[in-house]
Write a protein that holds these residues in place. Structure first.
Motif, PDB file in Angstrom:
ATOM      1  N   ARG A 179      -4.142   4.457   2.804  1.00 12.89           N
ATOM      2  CA  ARG A 179      -5.528   4.293   3.635  1.00 12.89           C
ATOM      3  C   ARG A 179      -6.501   4.172   3.329  1.00 12.89           C
ATOM      4  N   SER A 180      -6.973   4.583   2.319  1.00  8.86           N
ATOM      5  CA  SER A 180      -7.752   4.506   0.913  1.00  8.86           C
ATOM      6  C   SER A 180      -8.131   3.430   1.248  1.00  8.86           C
ATOM      7  N   PHE A 181      -7.348   2.221   1.632  1.00  7.90           N
ATOM      8  CA  PHE A 181      -7.711   0.598   1.129  1.00  7.90           C
ATOM      9  C   PHE A 181      -8.468   0.432   2.700  1.00  7.90           C
ATOM     10  N   LEU A 182      -8.418   1.624   3.520  1.00  7.31           N
ATOM     11  CA  LEU A 182      -9.879   1.493   4.429  1.00  7.31           C
ATOM     12  C   LEU A 182     -11.332   0.769   4.695  1.00  7.31           C
ATOM     13  N   GLY A 183     -12.113   1.422   3.137  1.00  7.75           N
ATOM     14  CA  GLY A 183     -13.202   1.159   2.747  1.00  7.75           C
ATOM     15  C   GLY A 183     -12.821   0.208   1.937  1.00  7.75           C
ATOM     16  N   ARG A 240     -10.247 -10.120   5.454  1.00  7.71           N
ATOM     17  CA  ARG A 240      -9.699  -9.138   5.513  1.00  7.71           C
ATOM     18  C   ARG A 240      -9.817  -8.026   6.166  1.00  7.71           C
ATOM     19  N   PHE A 241     -11.064  -8.593   7.587  1.00  5.03           N
ATOM     20  CA  PHE A 241     -10.963  -8.217   8.821  1.00  5.03           C
ATOM     21  C   PHE A 241     -10.270  -8.830  10.379  1.00  5.03           C
ATOM     22  N   ARG A 242      -8.989  -9.567   9.709  1.00  2.64           N
ATOM     23  CA  ARG A 242      -7.487  -9.805   9.987  1.00  2.64           C
ATOM     24  C   ARG A 242      -6.465  -9.303   9.701  1.00  2.64           C
ATOM     25  N   LEU A 243      -7.071  -8.876   8.600  1.00  2.60           N
ATOM     26  CA  LEU A 243      -5.581  -7.818   8.064  1.00  2.60           C
ATOM     27  C   LEU A 243      -5.937  -6.484   8.433  1.00  2.60           C
ATOM     28  N   LEU A 248     -18.813  -2.714  10.548  1.00  2.00           N
ATOM     29  CA  LEU A 248     -19.694  -2.646  11.091  1.00  2.00           C
ATOM     30  C   LEU A 248     -20.802  -1.850   9.153  1.00  2.00           C
ATOM     31  N   TRP A 249     -20.041  -0.815   8.582  1.00  2.00           N
ATOM     32  CA  TRP A 249     -20.226  -0.343   8.106  1.00  2.00           C
ATOM     33  C   TRP A 249     -20.924  -1.229   6.634  1.00  2.00           C
ATOM     34  N   TYR A 297      -4.684  -1.441  10.283  1.00  2.00           N
ATOM     35  CA  TYR A 297      -5.199  -0.129  10.493  1.00  2.00           C
ATOM     36  C   TYR A 297      -5.798  -0.326  12.200  1.00  2.00           C
ATOM     37  N   GLY A 298      -5.521  -1.333  12.521  1.00  2.00           N
ATOM     38  CA  GLY A 298      -5.605  -1.060  13.998  1.00  2.00           C
ATOM     39  C   GLY A 298      -6.955  -1.645  14.293  1.00  2.00           C
ATOM     40  N   ALA A 299      -7.910  -2.319  15.538  1.00  2.00           N
ATOM     41  CA  ALA A 299      -8.999  -2.894  15.629  1.00  2.00           C
ATOM     42  C   ALA A 299     -10.123  -2.137  15.456  1.00  2.00           C
ATOM     43  N   LEU A 300     -10.079  -1.135  15.913  1.00  2.00           N
ATOM     44  CA  LEU A 300     -11.155   0.479  16.507  1.00  2.00           C
ATOM     45  C   LEU A 300     -11.399   0.731  14.502  1.00  2.00           C
ATOM     46  N   ALA A 301     -10.586   0.950  14.315  1.00  2.00           N
ATOM     47  CA  ALA A 301     -10.384   1.356  12.811  1.00  2.00           C
ATOM     48  C   ALA A 301     -11.367  -0.149  11.649  1.00  2.00           C
ATOM     49  N   ALA A 302     -10.850  -1.465  12.248  1.00  2.00           N
ATOM     50  CA  ALA A 302     -11.214  -2.716  11.652  1.00  2.00           C
ATOM     51  C   ALA A 302     -12.645  -3.002  11.479  1.00  2.00           C
TER      52      ALA A 302
END
Length: 266
Positions: free
Chosen positions: A154-158, A233-236, A251-252, A241-246
């Motif tokens: 989960r750390s790699f969402l950032g 990276r958006f696709r992966l 956006l950030w 993590y799911g569309a909303l999290a991506a």
């Protein structure tokens, strides 16, 4: 003495200008159990001349290191990496590209100690920090993404929180988790996430150190293809993590890049 063995993988293609310091860095490692796999894509410059000189010099040192070289056409970097994973025999594998080096001669000793403290059979991944270096090998700065104290998938969402070159994966897990060749620039990012998920599934530890173990050459393939890499990276991220999290994460990234165009890179 620890019995942990490492397979260091270096994939090359026409890397004459940068391969020398990588080879010398591996040969200088004080750790006794090292397999160095050099997988070349049939270079047409002087890369293989330097590799053969290195192989002879390494054999003359009798330092316990073993060098294996393959030079044949491949389908690109990630295909070469997959080939190397199937050839590897060490307990842990790590990718050190041409131009990248270990921070000093004790880097593998540091990683072995980190793994041993947790108990080698219980560890799936070990990681460290990374410094960015220029073409001459001079340290420029620490990598912007510093590794988390306790990393999870989960750390790699950032973003790529651990540099690929500072990511030491248990070989049996890595060889069962090939790079996804549908990604041109971000297969390493996807690979790290999938391996960390696998560690969760098998209750294997992911252990890290804040110590710098790797010097990473600035301006890699992802940096040179920044926009395409972001799209991949958006696709992966959607996959993991799911569309909303991506969407939220990207956006950030956009806001951050607009506010700090020189400092912040994905």
């Amino acid at each position: 003495m620890s019995t942990i063995s490492f397979t260091i993988i270096t994939c090359t293609y026409n890397a004459e200008a940068t391969i020398g310091r990588t080879l010398q860095s591996v040969m200088s490692q004080q750790w006794h159990a090292v397999e160095h796999l050099i997988v070349d894509g049939r270079s047409t410059d002087g890369t293989m001349t330097l590799v053969e000189e290195y192989r002879r010099e390494n054999a003359a040192r009798d330092n316990g290191h073993r060098v294996t070289v393959v030079s044949e056409p491949d389908k690109g970097l990630y295909d070469a990496m997959n080939k190397a994973l199937l050839m590897a025999t060490g307990d842990f594998v790590e990718f050190l590209n041409a131009g990248d080096t270990f921070a000093d001669s004790t880097s593998l000793t540091t990683m072995a100690g980190l793994i041993d403290r947790q108990g080698s059979p219980n560890v799936g991944i070990a990681y460290a920090d990374t410094a960015i270096v220029d073409d001459a090998g001079a340290v420029l700065r620490l990598r912007r993404h510093q590794p988390p104290v306790h990393a999870t998938w989960r750390s790699f969402l950032g973003g790529m929180k651990i540099c690929h070159q500072a990511f030491f994966a248990r070989r049996d897990l890595a060889s069962q988790t090939p790079y996804d060749l549908s990604f041109r620039f971000s297969a390493d990012y996807d690979w790290c996430i999938r391996l960390m998920k696998l560690c969760d599934d098998r209750s294997l530890a992911i252990v890290g150190t804040p110590q710098v173990a790797i010097h990473y050459l600035d301006g890699g393939m992802t940096n040179r293809n920044h926009r395409a890499s972001l799209q991949e990276r958006f696709r992966l991220m959607k996959r993991h993590y799911g569309a909303l999290a991506a969407i939220g994460a990207h956006l950030w990234f956009v806001v951050r890049a607009a506010l700090f165009p020189k400092k912040w890179r994905y």
